[in-house]
Write an enzyme that holds these catalytic residues in place. Structure first.
Site, PDB file in Angstrom:
ATOM      1  N   LYS A 292      42.872  40.247  42.260  1.00 26.99           N
ATOM      2  CA  LYS A 292      43.430  41.361  43.032  1.00 26.99           C
ATOM      3  C   LYS A 292      42.979  42.715  42.491  1.00 26.99           C
ATOM      4  O   LYS A 292      42.544  43.590  43.250  1.00 26.99           O
ATOM      5  CB  LYS A 292      44.962  41.280  43.021  1.00 26.99           C
ATOM      6  CG  LYS A 292      45.659  42.466  43.658  1.00 26.99           C
ATOM      7  CD  LYS A 292      45.255  42.646  45.120  1.00 26.99           C
ATOM      8  CE  LYS A 292      45.988  43.830  45.736  1.00 26.99           C
ATOM      9  NZ  LYS A 292      45.598  44.043  47.138  1.00 26.99           N
TER      10      LYS A 292
ATOM     11  N   CYS B 220      47.157  51.447  46.103  1.00 24.78           N
ATOM     12  CA  CYS B 220      46.367  50.426  45.397  1.00 24.78           C
ATOM     13  C   CYS B 220      45.106  50.974  44.726  1.00 24.78           C
ATOM     14  O   CYS B 220      44.953  50.886  43.515  1.00 24.78           O
ATOM     15  CB  CYS B 220      46.002  49.304  46.365  1.00 24.78           C
ATOM     16  SG  CYS B 220      47.434  48.393  46.988  1.00 24.78           S
TER      17      CYS B 220
END
Length: 480
Positions: A234, A292
């Site tokens: 991720k 993010c």
């Protein structure tokens, strides 16, 4: 009986996952909870949200089947209404109900307190994990969906859960990491269609997590690995995207310096296709925002610091990932520099000017305004003495920033119009109407998202500058 066999036995005795809890009612938790609730494999889903002054309003909205997320999210409002009406989903602030569940996921933001020192702010995540630990029962599955520093699941999360519950991870309960992979504007589709990375701290934990996510996938499939590998996956995929954007942004800056159009160059690069050829190139722009990409590089870098082996890397060389972050963080500064240069072409300057900022959200047609590149630009402009007004059709509010819905009011009397977000409302901007509203003979317009046709505005007497538009940024000014 070894630990894995004991956990397998407990999970078998508990039976299939039927009741699920989702902690964190935001861009990740809300669509995930709705999709879990819509599956005939699960009986009931609880969404957990603190009844705080800032976000407690979400509880009543969700229980009415209404989405608190603004902007365009196809299908979400309808799905929420459906699962609430069916009695399969409800939102609560009562964390003691965790004890009734078979599985709990946590989708809580994990910002950085200090990116240079690689110090994350895990305060909210730790609180969420503690709440789960207090009510954790044997045979439950706990899944971290938050983007986290590699090794967090098997260290910090495990330690808190074990300390709070008195149970042992991998022996009494299952623990895994299954990072979200969604983009605002397509939340439901992303969850269903993207492959799901699932990594448990052991085999039974991984399999239990696979059981949880498989029913909500349509085109996507589950990719299993260890918890740490899932954490790296991720952080790395977001770091790579940030790197690709930085490469496009640096190319745009180069093209400006060389007097050419970056979009011509991009089209040329992208045209080379064939077996074994990969020339994927992203788009340049006014900066990178969101929760993010602005911090996941630092999670990856911190993971290396916490690694078990010494990193072998060129001596005294800066990480290319951190350098990419610096390039992307520079783009709002470049927008500021373009604004000053454009005003200078009509004997103006930022000090004392009125600047109309179009777009506050970091992504088009969304209300997501987390870490927007528009914010540092506004701060710089105000510090330089400008009067700044912000328009955004989707963002309702932002701390200490007034967001206007009347674009005419924002444009009226503006010396410079600066486009920060590619909202669809801005693609139809008319040079004639903007010029009339500004009341300037040669108004300045800075395009950070390739939204407008430069020739139309230049012909109407505007002073134009755009990211990567070296072919236009020094155009002759047409006197009106």
């Amino acid at each position: 009986m070894n630990n894995s066999n004991k956990l397998e036995s407990i999970l078998r005795e508990r039976g299939p996952i039927k009741k699920i809890g989702v902690i964190g009612m935001g861009y990740v938790g809300i669509p995930a909870a709705a999709l879990f609730a819509d599956s005939d494999k699960f009986d009931h889903v609880l969404g957990f949200q603190r009844a705080s002054s800032s976000s407690g309003y979400k509880i009543n909205m969700l229980n009415r089947g209404e989405s608190p997320l603004k902007g365009e999210e196809p299908g979400l409002e309808e799905l929420l209404a459906k699962v609430v009406k069916a009695g399969k989903f409800e939102c609560t602030s009562d964390f003691s109900k965790i004890a009734e569940l078979d599985a709990v996921t946590l989708a809580i933001q994990t910002p950085f307190a200090d990116s240079k020192a690689l110090e994350p702010d895990f305060g909210a995540l730790k609180d969420g994990i503690r709440n789960v630990g207090k009510y954790l029962q044997p045979g439950m599955l706990v899944v971290l969906e938050s983007t986290i520093t590699p090794r967090t699941t098997d260290t910090m999360a495990r330690e808190i859960l074990e300390q709070e519950s008195g149970l042992v991870a991998g022996e009494d309960f299952a623990l895994a990491h299954a990072p979200e992979r969604v983009m605002v504007g397509r939340l439901l589709r992303n969850i269903q269609e993207h492959d799901r990375i699932v990594g448990g701290i052991d085999g039974p934990s991984t399999q239990r997590a696979v059981e949880l996510y498989t029913p909500v996938l349509t085109k996507g499939k589950v990719i299993s690995m260890t918890a740490t590998a899932a954490e790296v996956t991720k952080t790395a995929e977001n770091t790579f995207r940030d790197l690709q954007i930085a490469a496009a942004n640096q190319l745009a800056l180069y093209c400006e310096a060389m007097g050419i159009n970056v979009y011509d160059v991009r089209a040329g690069i992208d045209s080379l296709k064939g077996e074994g050829i990969t020339r994927a190139i992203l788009w340049p722009g006014a900066g990178v925002g969101g929760h993010c990409l602005t911090k996941d590089t630092y999670h990856l870098e911190r993971g290396v610091k916490l690694g078990t082996e010494q990193l072998d890397y060129p001596a005294d060389a800066e990480s290319i990932y951190v350098l990419a972050r610096r390039v992307n963080d520079f783009m709002p500064v470049h927008m500021f520099n373009l604004t000053g240069a454009a005003l200078g072409r009509v004997n103006g300057k930022i000090e004392g000017s009125k600047i109309a900022m179009l777009g506050w959200a970091f992504i088009n047609d969304s209300d997501d305004a987390r870490n927007p590149p528009s914010e540092p630009y506004r701060d710089m402009a105000i510090e330089a003495g400008a009067d700044v007004m912000v328009h955004d059709p989707h963002v309702l509010q932002y701390p200490d920033v007034e967001i206007h819905k009347d674009i005419g009011k924002v444009l009226k009397g503006a010396d410079a119009v600066v486009i920060f977000t590619g909202h669809k409302e801005y693609f139809g901007l008319s040079p004639e109407s903007i010029r009339e509203l500004t009341g300037r003979d040669n108004p300045v317009i800075i395009d950070g998202r390739n939204v407008i046709n430069p020739d139309m505005f230049i012909d109407a007497g505007f002073v134009y500058k755009g990211i990567g538009r070296g072919d236009k940024n020094q155009h002759p000014i047409k006197k009106q």
